[in-house]
Every structure is written in C-alpha cells, then in structure tokens.
Design a protein around this motif. Structure first.
Motif, PDB file in Angstrom:
ATOM      1  N   GLU A  26       2.090   1.654  -3.466  1.00 13.23           N
ATOM      2  CA  GLU A  26       0.989   2.150  -4.296  1.00 13.23           C
ATOM      3  C   GLU A  26       0.811   3.651  -4.084  1.00 13.23           C
ATOM      4  OE1 GLU A  26      -2.081   2.435  -6.967  1.00 13.23           O
ATOM      5  OE2 GLU A  26      -0.630   0.831  -6.685  1.00 13.23           O
ATOM      6  N   ALA A  63      -4.506   5.214  -1.440  1.00 16.94           N
ATOM      7  CA  ALA A  63      -3.881   3.912  -1.201  1.00 16.94           C
ATOM      8  C   ALA A  63      -4.286   3.308   0.145  1.00 16.94           C
ATOM      9  CB  ALA A  63      -2.366   4.056  -1.267  1.00 16.94           C
ATOM     10  N   ARG A  65       0.823  -1.209   0.000  1.00 12.20           N
ATOM     11  CA  ARG A  65       0.000   0.000   0.000  1.00 12.20           C
ATOM     12  C   ARG A  65       0.857   1.259   0.000  1.00 12.20           C
ATOM     13  NH1 ARG A  65      -3.820  -0.593   4.775  1.00 12.20           N
ATOM     14  NH2 ARG A  65      -2.119  -1.857   5.487  1.00 12.20           N
ATOM     15  N   ARG A  74       3.398   5.438  -6.085  1.00 16.69           N
ATOM     16  CA  ARG A  74       3.046   5.505  -7.517  1.00 16.69           C
ATOM     17  C   ARG A  74       2.019   6.610  -7.759  1.00 16.69           C
ATOM     18  NH1 ARG A  74       4.141   0.055  -7.168  1.00 16.69           N
ATOM     19  NH2 ARG A  74       2.118  -0.590  -6.411  1.00 16.69           N
TER      20      ARG A  74
END
Length: 157
Positions: free
Chosen positions: A18, A36, A15, A21
């Motif tokens: 993520e 996330a 997470r 990103r």
C-alpha cells in the motif's frame, strides 16, 4: 551460518505494498509510509531489499520488475500470463478496463489506444492484446473472472 530473516506477515506485506502504491501516486516515501502505517525506515529497506526503487538525487526512482500473474485478453483468447514489472501488468489491466467499458457501451473508440499493443511474458513470448469487437464479444460470452483473479504479484518462495 547466516541468520535468516523472518518472513513478513501478510498484513505487514500488504501495508508495504500500500505504501508503494501511495509512493507511485504522491512521490514522497516518508508520507507514503506514514499513510500506510509503516515506519519510514522499514519502507525504505523494503524498497532497497526488493530492488523496487533506488534513490537518485533527492527522489526515489521506481523500477519495480517483480513478476506478476495477469489474465490477458489476447488474439489467442483469455491467457494467464506472468509478466515482468508494473508497466506490463498495468497495460493488461487498462486494456481489460477498456474492454469492460466497451462491452457496456459498445463504443469501439475505447479500444483504439490498444490497437497493435502487445505484452511480453517472462518467457520472452509476445502476446497481442485483442481489440477486434466481435472477438471481444465472443470472449465475453464465455465468461470470466473479476479483478482479484486477473492481477496479482507473484511471490517467490
């Protein structure tokens, strides 16, 4: 004796990655953390502790230099490399995507942005990315791995 921090669970680590990103795409750490499903404070601590990003003025500047294992198509064939940072790993991945599209379409112009491009590994060696069509056809005929085996962050233990 200093207390040891408990290691993040794989799910929590995923997470946080993520959220990183999303931060790269949207530029807002608080929204990235919320999307996330991690706390904003935990995400900011992750960015600072891992030296992935630093706060400058009112925004985050990402300087992610964690080593990543990538499989590159080089002038020496398919080579497993450990590269430092997101940019080098991204270059290898974009090259592999261009090669995949080239093999599907036979459009050599897809390889033009990578002519003369090279990537350096953590040992300081430079590897020239392959752009010669016939060499790429030979490499494709030998077989290969999917994205999951091509790109991953090296976790130091």
């Amino acid at each position: 004796m200093p207390l040891r921090k408990p290691r993040d669970s794989e799910d929590a680590r995923d997470r946080l990655e993520e959220a990183l990103r999303i931060l790269r795409a949207k530029g807002n750490a608080q929204k990235a953390a919320a999307e996330a499903k991690v706390s904003a404070e935990r995400f900011r601590r992750f960015l600072r502790d891992e030296a992935i990003a630093a706060r400058q003025a009112r925004s985050w500047v990402i300087s992610d230099q964690r080593p990543r294992n990538v499989q590159a198509l080089t002038s020496n064939g398919v080579v497993q490399l450990e590269v430092r940072g997101f940019e080098a790993a991204s270059l290898v991945y974009r090259h592999r995507q261009a090669v995949k599209q080239f093999l599907e379409t036979n459009d050599a112009s897809l390889l033009a942005p990578f002519a003369g491009a090279s990537v350096g590994d953590v040992m300081g060696r430079t590897h020239l990315l392959e752009t010669r069509p016939n060499a790429l056809y030979r490499l494709a005929a030998m077989g290969g791995d999917g994205f999951e085996h091509v790109y991953r962050i090296s976790h130091q233990t």
